[in-house]
Design a protein around this motif. Structure first.
Motif, PDB file in Angstrom:
ATOM      1  N   TRP A 177       5.225  36.478  26.635  1.00 53.55           N
ATOM      2  CA  TRP A 177       6.244  37.295  25.975  1.00 53.55           C
ATOM      3  C   TRP A 177       5.606  38.253  24.984  1.00 53.55           C
ATOM      4  O   TRP A 177       5.988  39.415  24.892  1.00 53.55           O
ATOM      5  N   ARG A 178       4.613  37.804  24.231  1.00 50.64           N
ATOM      6  CA  ARG A 178       3.935  38.698  23.279  1.00 50.64           C
ATOM      7  C   ARG A 178       3.287  39.863  24.023  1.00 50.64           C
ATOM      8  O   ARG A 178       3.337  41.011  23.566  1.00 50.64           O
ATOM      9  N   ASN A 179       2.672  39.576  25.157  1.00 55.18           N
ATOM     10  CA  ASN A 179       2.094  40.656  25.964  1.00 55.18           C
ATOM     11  C   ASN A 179       3.162  41.636  26.423  1.00 55.18           C
ATOM     12  O   ASN A 179       2.978  42.861  26.381  1.00 55.18           O
ATOM     13  N   ALA A 180       4.291  41.095  26.887  1.00 58.10           N
ATOM     14  CA  ALA A 180       5.372  41.944  27.383  1.00 58.10           C
ATOM     15  C   ALA A 180       5.922  42.841  26.286  1.00 58.10           C
ATOM     16  O   ALA A 180       6.213  44.016  26.514  1.00 58.10           O
ATOM     17  N   VAL A 181       6.068  42.291  25.087  1.00 58.18           N
ATOM     18  CA  VAL A 181       6.548  43.074  23.945  1.00 58.18           C
ATOM     19  C   VAL A 181       5.547  44.177  23.615  1.00 58.18           C
ATOM     20  O   VAL A 181       5.909  45.341  23.408  1.00 58.18           O
ATOM     21  N   ALA A 182       4.269  43.821  23.562  1.00 64.04           N
ATOM     22  CA  ALA A 182       3.227  44.800  23.253  1.00 64.04           C
ATOM     23  C   ALA A 182       3.187  45.921  24.287  1.00 64.04           C
ATOM     24  O   ALA A 182       3.144  47.109  23.941  1.00 64.04           O
ATOM     25  N   ILE A 183       3.211  45.547  25.559  1.00 64.21           N
ATOM     26  CA  ILE A 183       3.165  46.541  26.629  1.00 64.21           C
ATOM     27  C   ILE A 183       4.396  47.436  26.587  1.00 64.21           C
ATOM     28  O   ILE A 183       4.311  48.658  26.802  1.00 64.21           O
ATOM     29  N   SER A 184       5.569  46.870  26.294  1.00 67.18           N
ATOM     30  CA  SER A 184       6.787  47.679  26.247  1.00 67.18           C
ATOM     31  C   SER A 184       6.704  48.711  25.132  1.00 67.18           C
ATOM     32  O   SER A 184       7.146  49.858  25.300  1.00 67.18           O
ATOM     33  N   LYS A 185       6.123  48.347  24.003  1.00 68.87           N
ATOM     34  CA  LYS A 185       5.980  49.297  22.899  1.00 68.87           C
ATOM     35  C   LYS A 185       5.007  50.414  23.260  1.00 68.87           C
ATOM     36  O   LYS A 185       5.246  51.591  22.961  1.00 68.87           O
ATOM     37  N   ILE A 186       3.916  50.060  23.888  1.00 68.97           N
ATOM     38  CA  ILE A 186       2.938  51.060  24.315  1.00 68.97           C
ATOM     39  C   ILE A 186       3.561  52.020  25.327  1.00 68.97           C
ATOM     40  O   ILE A 186       3.367  53.237  25.258  1.00 68.97           O
ATOM     41  N   ALA A 187       4.333  51.477  26.252  1.00 71.65           N
ATOM     42  CA  ALA A 187       4.985  52.310  27.267  1.00 71.65           C
ATOM     43  C   ALA A 187       6.009  53.243  26.644  1.00 71.65           C
ATOM     44  O   ALA A 187       6.095  54.425  27.004  1.00 71.65           O
ATOM     45  N   LEU A 188       6.792  52.729  25.708  1.00 73.00           N
ATOM     46  CA  LEU A 188       7.824  53.544  25.058  1.00 73.00           C
ATOM     47  C   LEU A 188       7.214  54.677  24.239  1.00 73.00           C
ATOM     48  O   LEU A 188       7.796  55.755  24.137  1.00 73.00           O
ATOM     49  N   ASP A 189       6.052  54.436  23.673  1.00 73.19           N
ATOM     50  CA  ASP A 189       5.393  55.449  22.841  1.00 73.19           C
ATOM     51  C   ASP A 189       4.491  56.384  23.640  1.00 73.19           C
ATOM     52  O   ASP A 189       3.828  57.254  23.064  1.00 73.19           O
ATOM     53  N   ASP A 190       4.455  56.208  24.966  1.00 76.62           N
ATOM     54  CA  ASP A 190       3.584  57.032  25.824  1.00 76.62           C
ATOM     55  C   ASP A 190       2.134  56.989  25.359  1.00 76.62           C
ATOM     56  O   ASP A 190       1.445  58.009  25.345  1.00 76.62           O
ATOM     57  N   ARG A 191       1.648  55.818  25.030  1.00 76.68           N
ATOM     58  CA  ARG A 191       0.304  55.716  24.457  1.00 76.68           C
ATOM     59  C   ARG A 191      -0.795  55.459  25.473  1.00 76.68           C
ATOM     60  O   ARG A 191      -1.964  55.525  25.138  1.00 76.68           O
TER      61      ARG A 191
END
Length: 231
Positions: A182-196
């Motif tokens: 879940w921590r990975n999923a949260v981290a990846i979702s934030k990176i994806a949302l920020d176009d990073r």
């Protein structure tokens, strides 16, 4: 062959590839479980783009990593647990890899409903896969919301009828929110949302698990871990 983006380093490394059998989880399509055998060869890939934990560990030890090249040219990474997790065009300075971005991300802060919907999609569709594979799933969801062809919100995309197999009766199964997955999923979702960080299959709007053959007449972009991506 999959095209890789945002190399934080120009150094390339030869990957010794071994034959593998990949078993898939459910994706955007449904079908009977089966395995896909892949032939082996040796290819040259930018090391900065390989972000699964075990792959990085192998690289640090020997300079070589095990991956698989399919007959159609797709690069297949075997699933790994990844790690837990931020950045735009400055991430080449702030982080040298997707794993670094994941480590930098604060996964303890409260999530908006949209963030939670995206993280849930990543969790259920790709937990246990490489960080690259998880990001590819997240980018499909964000691309759909921006495309004008699907609901305009992330939750709308995730809960759209007959799209994600984990959504049943308008709800989701329980999530182990204390888990590394879940921590990975949260981290990846934030990176994806920020176009990073760009996905190797950037622009994909569809994917399905390897064990199904929906017969879509779409442009295939490539495959990562257990999923095949299209636009």
């Amino acid at each position: 062959m999959l095209k890789f983006f945002r190399a934080a380093s120009v150094a390339a490394v030869t990957f010794t590839l071994a034959s593998a059998v990949i078993a898939a989880d459910a994706g955007f399509a449904f079908g009977n479980t089966q395995s896909t055998a892949l032939n082996a060869t040796t290819i040259l890939v930018d090391a900065a783009q390989i972000s699964a934990d075990q792959v990085q560990a192998d690289l640090a030890k020997s300079g070589k990593v095990t991956a698989t090249l399919a007959d159609n040219g797709d690069i297949i990474f075997t699933p790994g647990i990844g790690e837990s997790s931020n950045s735009d065009d400055n991430e080449a300075i702030a982080a040298s890899s997707l794993s670094d971005l994941v480590r930098q991300q604060d996964t303890n802060e409260s999530l908006s409903a949209e963030q939670r919907c995206l993280a849930s999609a990543v969790y259920f569709e790709s937990k246990g896969e490489s960080l690259t594979g998880q990001l590819a799933v997240a980018r499909v969801v964000t691309a759909r919301a921006k495309s004008g062809r699907f609901p305009t919100t992330l939750c709308g995309v995730v809960f759209q009828k007959s799209q994600f197999s984990f959504v049943r009766g308008g709800g989701m199964p329980p999530i182990a929110i204390g888990s590394a997955h879940w921590r990975n999923a949260v981290a990846i979702s934030k990176i994806a949302l920020d176009d990073r960080w760009e996905s190797p299959v950037e622009g994909a709007l569809y994917f399905h698990a390897r064990h199904v053959s929906p017969g879509w007449r779409l442009t295939r972009l490539g495959s990562i871990d257990n999923h095949i991506f299209y636009r």
